[in-house]
Write an enzyme that holds these catalytic residues in place. Structure first.
Site, PDB file in Angstrom:
ATOM      1  CB  CYS A 102      -0.919   0.026   1.217  1.00 42.00           C
ATOM      2  SG  CYS A 102      -2.041  -1.376   1.297  1.00 42.00           S
TER       3      CYS A 102
HETATM    4  C1  BEZ Z   1       0.570  -4.735   1.869  1.00 41.96           C
HETATM    5  O1  BEZ Z   1       0.237  -3.581   1.617  1.00 41.96           O
HETATM    6  O2  BEZ Z   1       1.706  -5.117   1.687  1.00 41.96           O
HETATM    7  C2  BEZ Z   1      -0.438  -5.719   2.406  1.00 41.96           C
HETATM    8  C3  BEZ Z   1      -1.517  -5.273   3.148  1.00 41.96           C
HETATM    9  C4  BEZ Z   1      -2.425  -6.203   3.650  1.00 41.96           C
HETATM   10  C5  BEZ Z   1      -2.273  -7.553   3.366  1.00 41.96           C
HETATM   11  C6  BEZ Z   1      -1.193  -7.973   2.608  1.00 41.96           C
HETATM   12  C7  BEZ Z   1      -0.280  -7.057   2.102  1.00 41.96           C
END
Ligand code: BEZ
Length: 220
Positions: free
Chosen positions: A46
């Site tokens: 994210c």
């Molecule tokens: C991420 O942004 O890396 C992420 C967020 C939630 C679950 C898996 C990955």
């Protein structure tokens, strides 16, 4: 009830964001708007996605497109996280608002719920969903990516370029199309109308069926 999808009108929700409270229809106004959700603050993929949106902000602004991010955590958390996003992404400023959804009401109404992932308190979390909303407040495109795959912002720009051309002309864009390449004339346009609508001319593909449905032209 099936979730929000292409052709549906965006619900006119009032949401809390890093830029204050926003009513979705007022925010869209009469522009194309991208609403994109993220599973959570301070998560790796994210952080790269929101930073990439910040880096692409000029490309979206050139196209008259507004951005609205959403991550499940609260505004206070978003404001702390934005410092990391900007620092990691070469100082590109996050100039767009990020909505908060601690009670997970918005993601349900916008069909952005991840069917599998839950947070540590057992609440559902947002998927990597992305809606492009048209000036008429209707959903023009929806992407739904798993938490493990970051989105390709070049594809988002490419889709906008296609949608904006198709809103001006009776055309569609073929597979792997990029701006500058030929587009196809919509099947609903007769050959007589095509001559009038596309005075620049068009080329019809010679197909075994001898049907003349694959017609290429160029538009801006
Ligand atoms: C991420 O942004 O890396 C992420 C967020 C939630 C679950 C898996 C990955």
């Amino acid at each position: 009830m099936p979730g929000l999808t292409i052709g549906d009108t965006l619900p006119d929700l009032e949401v809390e964001t890093t830029h204050g409270r926003i009513k979705l229809h007022d925010y869209v106004d009469n522009t194309f708007t991208i609403i994109f959700s993220h599973p959570g603050d301070f998560t790796p993929v994210c952080t790269t996605e929101l930073g990439m949106m910040a880096a692409y902000a000029d490309k979206f602004a050139e196209r008259g497109v507004k951005l609205l991010g959403l991550s499940a955590d609260d505004v206070q958390s978003h404001n702390q996280w934005i410092k990391d996003i900007e620092a990691y992404n070469n100082g590109h400023k996050v100039t767009y608002p990020i909505a908060a959804d601690p009670n997970r009401e918005i993601i349900k109404q916008l069909n952005m719920v991840d069917p599998d992932e839950k947070d540590s308190s057992g609440q559902q979390v947002p998927s990597r969903a992305l809606h492009i909303v048209g000036p008429d407040k209707r959903i023009k495109l929806s992407f739904l990516y798993p938490a493990s795959t970051g989105r390709n912002m070049d594809e988002v720009v490419r889709v906008l370029d296609s949608l904006q051309r198709a809103s001006k002309h009776k055309i569609a864009t073929p597979a792997n199309w990029k701006p500058g390449e030929a587009v196809v004339i919509s099947s609903s346009v007769s050959s007589d109308d095509a001559k009038e609508m596309f005075p620049q001319g068009y080329k019809t593909a010679d197909l075994p069926s001898k049907k003349d449905y694959l017609r290429f032209t160029n538009v801006d």
